[in-house]
Design an enzyme around this catalytic site. Sequence first.
Site, PDB file in Angstrom:
ATOM      1  N   ASN A   9       0.870  -1.181   0.000  1.00  9.21           N
ATOM      2  CA  ASN A   9       0.000   0.000   0.000  1.00  9.21           C
ATOM      3  C   ASN A   9       0.905   1.229   0.000  1.00  9.21           C
ATOM      4  O   ASN A   9       1.460   1.587   1.035  1.00  9.21           O
ATOM      5  CB  ASN A   9      -0.908  -0.031   1.235  1.00  9.21           C
ATOM      6  N   LYS A  11       0.074   4.224  -0.303  1.00  9.21           N
ATOM      7  CA  LYS A  11      -0.607   5.409   0.261  1.00  9.21           C
ATOM      8  C   LYS A  11      -0.405   6.596  -0.683  1.00  9.21           C
ATOM      9  O   LYS A  11      -0.329   6.390  -1.899  1.00  9.21           O
ATOM     10  CB  LYS A  11      -0.114   5.661   1.696  1.00  9.21           C
ATOM     11  N   HIS A  99      -9.590   1.178   4.549  1.00 17.46           N
ATOM     12  CA  HIS A  99      -8.348   1.358   5.320  1.00 17.46           C
ATOM     13  C   HIS A  99      -8.628   2.321   6.474  1.00 17.46           C
ATOM     14  O   HIS A  99      -9.421   3.254   6.337  1.00 17.46           O
ATOM     15  CB  HIS A  99      -7.246   1.914   4.410  1.00 17.46           C
ATOM     16  N   GLU A 101      -7.070   4.744   7.522  1.00 17.00           N
ATOM     17  CA  GLU A 101      -6.836   6.152   7.173  1.00 17.00           C
ATOM     18  C   GLU A 101      -8.029   6.729   6.418  1.00 17.00           C
ATOM     19  O   GLU A 101      -8.332   7.918   6.552  1.00 17.00           O
ATOM     20  CB  GLU A 101      -5.526   6.277   6.367  1.00 17.00           C
ATOM     21  N   GLU A 171      -5.313  -4.773  10.591  1.00 20.43           N
ATOM     22  CA  GLU A 171      -4.297  -3.744  10.782  1.00 20.43           C
ATOM     23  C   GLU A 171      -4.617  -2.952  12.054  1.00 20.43           C
ATOM     24  O   GLU A 171      -5.423  -2.007  12.009  1.00 20.43           O
ATOM     25  CB  GLU A 171      -4.294  -2.765   9.599  1.00 20.43           C
ATOM     26  N   GLY A 177       2.525   2.439  10.850  1.00 17.53           N
ATOM     27  CA  GLY A 177       3.493   3.529  10.709  1.00 17.53           C
ATOM     28  C   GLY A 177       4.187   3.920  12.001  1.00 17.53           C
ATOM     29  O   GLY A 177       4.830   4.959  12.077  1.00 17.53           O
ATOM     30  N   SER A 212       3.510  -2.010  10.428  1.00 21.24           N
ATOM     31  CA  SER A 212       4.957  -2.046  10.672  1.00 21.24           C
ATOM     32  C   SER A 212       5.606  -3.371  10.270  1.00 21.24           C
ATOM     33  O   SER A 212       6.532  -3.828  10.939  1.00 21.24           O
ATOM     34  CB  SER A 212       5.265  -1.696  12.138  1.00 21.24           C
TER      35      SER A 212
HETATM   36  P1  13P Z   1       3.020   0.486   7.783  1.00 21.52           P
HETATM   37  O1  13P Z   1       3.537  -0.790   7.170  1.00 21.52           O
HETATM   38  O2  13P Z   1       3.764   1.706   7.299  1.00 21.52           O
HETATM   39  O3  13P Z   1       2.878   0.410   9.256  1.00 21.52           O
HETATM   40  O4  13P Z   1       1.530   0.691   7.196  1.00 21.52           O
HETATM   41  C1  13P Z   1       0.620  -0.342   7.293  1.00 21.52           C
HETATM   42  C2  13P Z   1      -0.564  -0.003   6.468  1.00 21.52           C
HETATM   43  O5  13P Z   1      -1.330   0.880   6.793  1.00 21.52           O
HETATM   44  C3  13P Z   1      -0.770  -0.754   5.212  1.00 21.52           C
HETATM   45  O6  13P Z   1      -2.047  -0.551   4.709  1.00 21.52           O
END
Ligand code: 13P
Length: 254
Positions: A9, A11, A99, A101, A171, A177, A212
């Site tokens: 992803n 983003k 997601h 976010e 997740e 992150g 992560s």
């Molecule tokens: P990270 O791997 O940067 O923690 O992000 C996970 C994520 O949100 C994947 O969709």
Amino acid sequence: MVSNLIVGNWKMNNDFVAAIHLTQQIGILARQADVAGVSLVVTPPTCDLRSVSSVIEADRLAIKLGAQHAYWEDGGAFTGETSIPMVKRLGCTFIIVGHSERREHFGMTDDAVAKTTASALRHDLTPIICVGESEEIRDNEGHVEFVSSQILAAVGGLTASQRRDVVVAYEPIWAIGTGKVASSEQVAEMMAVIRSAWPEDGGDITVLYGGSVKPENATELASTPGVDGFLVGGASLSGEQFVEIAAAAAKCYR
Ligand code: 13P
């Protein structure tokens, strides 16, 4: 039925030029590494999809394409949105749905997640439905109930046969992150929770872990009971790290 997936992803990172480079790099590294048994999926920003699908096709790369988000209506007066048939025409076979976010910053509700999932299935895209609790919910021991209710809200209105074509990504928001990866025990518990919340026997659904994931923790996480692959954020922006993660997971699944 979908099985072992390593999904990147990206983003809101990489314009179309950077996206082309990263895709080529992943494709080349994946040819040299041993990733047999896992499928690599990249989900670039929507404006990069055309460029990335052209590179995948031209260079015959073993990479599948997914969208990070799309609107559930097929077309119409929805300024700024992109529909699922549109991303499908660009070569997407997967779509990330709900997601955290999108839920947090863009107000995506459980109802919108359910509608987007249904639209994806109607158009033969595999939805990757994201679920996961906040740190506060976990601190109050509400994570099992919260994630179970997210699952039911997302897939409860589908038919049993539609549900067989869905992928889930667990997740935990506190692990995204932050470098704070969930422990094997925590992940194993939630993999079981997701499968037992499934309206039918959820034993054979595909469930990914995200939060992560790095080359250093990929082997332990991929060996955790119930984990069928990863949804990778930050580490998917490096071709080397993404392919290393895929190779580590592939080894566990062989
Ligand atoms: P990270 O791997 O940067 O923690 O992000 C996970 C994520 O949100 C994947 O969709």
